[in-house]
Structures are given as C-alpha cells and as structure tokens.
Design an enzyme around this catalytic site. Structure first.
Site, PDB file in Angstrom:
ATOM      1  N   ASP A  91      37.287  27.970  16.229  1.00  0.00           N
ATOM      2  CA  ASP A  91      36.625  27.950  17.672  1.00  0.00           C
ATOM      3  C   ASP A  91      36.152  29.544  17.822  1.00  0.00           C
ATOM      4  O   ASP A  91      35.220  29.672  18.511  1.00  0.00           O
ATOM      5  CB  ASP A  91      37.471  27.848  18.654  1.00  0.00           C
ATOM      6  N   GLY A  92      37.114  30.493  17.433  1.00  0.00           N
ATOM      7  CA  GLY A  92      36.440  31.816  17.671  1.00  0.00           C
ATOM      8  C   GLY A  92      35.128  32.091  16.819  1.00  0.00           C
ATOM      9  O   GLY A  92      34.301  32.803  17.439  1.00  0.00           O
TER      10      GLY A  92
ATOM     11  N   ASN B  89      32.868  29.039  26.859  1.00  0.00           N
ATOM     12  CA  ASN B  89      34.251  28.627  27.324  1.00  0.00           C
ATOM     13  C   ASN B  89      34.474  29.016  28.772  1.00  0.00           C
ATOM     14  O   ASN B  89      34.908  28.279  29.502  1.00  0.00           O
ATOM     15  CB  ASN B  89      35.231  29.122  26.038  1.00  0.00           C
ATOM     16  N   GLU B  90      34.794  30.365  28.725  1.00  0.00           N
ATOM     17  CA  GLU B  90      35.237  30.819  30.348  1.00  0.00           C
ATOM     18  C   GLU B  90      34.924  32.051  30.456  1.00  0.00           C
ATOM     19  O   GLU B  90      34.608  33.033  29.652  1.00  0.00           O
ATOM     20  CB  GLU B  90      36.686  30.647  30.082  1.00  0.00           C
TER      21      GLU B  90
ATOM     22  N   ASP C 279      47.711  37.239  38.782  1.00  0.00           N
ATOM     23  CA  ASP C 279      47.441  38.104  37.455  1.00  0.00           C
ATOM     24  C   ASP C 279      46.234  37.930  36.973  1.00  0.00           C
ATOM     25  O   ASP C 279      45.506  38.998  36.484  1.00  0.00           O
ATOM     26  CB  ASP C 279      48.448  37.616  36.210  1.00  0.00           C
TER      27      ASP C 279
ATOM     28  N   SER D  31      39.590  22.999  27.488  1.00  0.00           N
ATOM     29  CA  SER D  31      40.572  22.474  26.499  1.00  0.00           C
ATOM     30  C   SER D  31      41.107  23.984  25.930  1.00  0.00           C
ATOM     31  O   SER D  31      41.827  23.669  24.904  1.00  0.00           O
ATOM     32  CB  SER D  31      39.826  21.826  25.363  1.00  0.00           C
TER      33      SER D  31
ATOM     34  N   TYR E 271      41.662  28.388  26.901  1.00  0.00           N
ATOM     35  CA  TYR E 271      42.598  29.269  27.756  1.00  0.00           C
ATOM     36  C   TYR E 271      42.841  28.466  29.020  1.00  0.00           C
ATOM     37  O   TYR E 271      44.175  28.633  29.500  1.00  0.00           O
ATOM     38  CB  TYR E 271      41.908  30.474  28.078  1.00  0.00           C
TER      39      TYR E 271
ATOM     40  N   LEU F 188      43.458  25.182  29.992  1.00  0.00           N
ATOM     41  CA  LEU F 188      44.238  24.276  29.785  1.00  0.00           C
ATOM     42  C   LEU F 188      45.890  25.043  29.525  1.00  0.00           C
ATOM     43  O   LEU F 188      46.846  24.578  30.238  1.00  0.00           O
ATOM     44  CB  LEU F 188      44.140  23.428  28.483  1.00  0.00           C
TER      45      LEU F 188
END
Length: 311
Positions: free
Chosen positions: A83-84, A156-157, A186, A197, A199, A201
């Site tokens: 994924d990275g 992703n995010e 935080d 699906s 971080y 999650l």
C-alpha cells in the site's frame, strides 16, 4: 452495475502505449518481480517504461517520470510493493488523466493491491489485463488547503497532529461553514472511503462501502472533558474546515504519510473532495472484490477463508 466499477474493452492492435512499472527500491524481491514482469511483457512484444528511479536497474528500456505518465502514453501502471508503494505512486502521478494502476502485493497487507507476486497468479492476472478482462474502480481524493496554500492530493487520508508529541491539540471543526464541535485530542484524520480501511480504521473509524459518496472524520483520542466526539461521515460535496485553537502550538498536516506541512494556530485547514481520481484495475465486479479484500486482508487471514465464500 456500480458506477465506480466499469468493464472496459481491450485497446486496438494499433495501441503503442507502454506498460509502466514502478516498485520499491529497498526490496530485492520487488526487483526480482519486476524482472519477471519485464520478461513476460517482452515475450508479448509490449512496450515497457520504468519509473525513472528504477530504470538504471533495467537499462534496455525507456525511463519516464511518474509525473509524466498519463492514460495517453501508458496502458496501465504496475505497482510492485504494498500500500505504501501505491500511495507514493499516486502522490506523484499527474492530477489529470493518471493511468490505471495494477497493484502487485509482495506479502504485506496490500489492501490496495489486486495481484500477487506469486508468478502463477501474476501471469494469470497480466493475461487478463492485456485481454481487457477487468473492471475499473475509481477512488476519490481529498483536496487540502492551509490558508491559501494548496497541498498534494490525498488518496487515503489527511492527518492533523501536534508538532509537539507531548502536547494535545484543541481544534474547532466546521462543516460547510456551520460550526460542528471543538475538542482536545491527539489529532484528526479526514479519510476517503479508500483510506477508511487504513489508519482511520485503526483509530476507531468504520469501513466505508465504496458505493458511498462521502468521507470520514475520525478523532484521535478525544478528551471526554470536551464532550463525546465520535467518527462522522459527511457527504463528498461537503467542505470541512479545521482550526488549531491553542496559542503557540503549531500542528502538522500529513498527506498519506508521504509529505508533511506545518500549520500555525488559527490558520484554516480546508478539506474537500477533489475532482481528480485514481483508478485501480480490479477483477471482480461491483463490490464483490472490495468485500473479498476486506475478508482476506482485514477481518481474517487468507488461510481460514472458506473457498465457498468466494464462489
């Protein structure tokens, strides 16, 4: 048929676009898989291009920057890694008309990947792609501004955390210019359905069915002293505005774990859906492939999935 998954036909015989390959450089296994793919494609007289940074390992063929790869010069792009690797590639592809991506997993979770490094599986999957026997899954991306400064798109995010790990943030959130909440926490994750699906999650968010047109706001360890703050899904036409309210405490905005940017207190962080999308090659129609990947790579390990489930 799901509008995000479309069957396509193979290109005509006159199509001379290249099949592009990118991979991890720190993995001998990845380079070995790239060599296997190279031999396979050459045997079928396919034109090949390599991401520039790996081209020196395969001198015979054409090097091309990820930024220059589009559907007009690239049939599809093979990502060898996990994924990275997919996120790094997506981070560097052009915003307009990026090529299709076929992810080849080297053995990690590889939720975004569709194929496997096993030679038998990989050969079978490449045969399907070259015959046009696949579907396309579109994945939305997030556009982020810090003040007037536009950041790279997120597949992703978008992660917002304190610049000082020992200090908690105090954030305010508006949705479409309507105040939602303020909280000590935080950090915050704003996730696409693809990133739900990952971080998000792990941080207590929910999986988002890819047919949902929206994105998710997930708090990281919110303080009970400022009220109950649970993950929230908003429609994809919404704009989320986040401000850091603690004086003299800067934050960091991190895009897909690939790049980070400093943000000062009271500077608006605006996040919304981008018009630019990433498209993945899939072999199952509708959401069958998505839930299969969820079962195998998130809910259970592969060796306990009953074959009857997938039939």
């Amino acid at each position: 048929m799901d509008e995000n998954l479309l069957k396509i036909k193979p290109k005509s015989e006159g199509d001379n676009r290249a099949v592009a390959i990118a991979c991890r450089l720190d993995s001998p296994k990845a380079l070995k898989v790239v060599q296997f793919i190279t031999d396979y494609l050459l045997a079928r007289k396919e034109k090949i291009s390599y991401e520039t940074r790996i081209s020196s390992k395969f001198i015979r063929h054409f090097a091309k920057n990820l930024e220059d790869m589009t559907i007009h010069n690239t049939k599809f792009l093979i990502s060898v890694g996990g994924d990275g690797t997919v996120l790094r590639i997506a981070h560097n592809l052009p915003k307009v008309d990026p090529p299709l991506i076929l992810g080849v997993n080297l053995g990690s979770v590889g939720f975004l990947d569709e194929s496997d490094a096993d030679p038998k599986i990989l050969k079978k999957d490449l045969d399907k792609v070259l015959k046009g026997e696949f579907f396309i899954e579109t994945a939305s991306r997030l556009s982020t501004f810090i003040g007037k400064h536009k950041l790279p798109l997120a597949l992703n995010e978008v992660l917002i955390i304190s610049s000082k790990p020992s200090k908690v943030l105090y954030t305010s959130i508006e949705i479409d210019q309507s105040y939602f909440t303020s909280s000590y926490l935080d950090g915050l994750i704003v996730s696409t359905h693809t990133g739900s699906s990952a971080y998000a999650l792990s941080a207590g968010g929910c999986l988002m069915d890819p047919r949902l047109n929206g994105f998710e706001i997930v708090p990281l360890n919110p303080s009970a002293s400022t009220g109950v703050f649970r993950p929230l899904i908003v429609p994809d036409f919404a704009e989320v505005t986040i401000k850091l309210e603690r004086a003299r405490l800067n934050g960091l905005v991190i895009i897909d774990g690939q790049a980070e940017y400093k943000v000062s207190p009271q500077v608006s962080i605006k996040i919304s859906r981008s018009d630019s999308e990433i498209r993945f090659i899939r072999f199952k129609e509708n959401v069958l492939g998505y839930f299969k990947r969820v079962r195998e790579k998130i809910l259970f390990s592969r060796n306990i999935i009953e074959n009857s489930i997938d039939n």
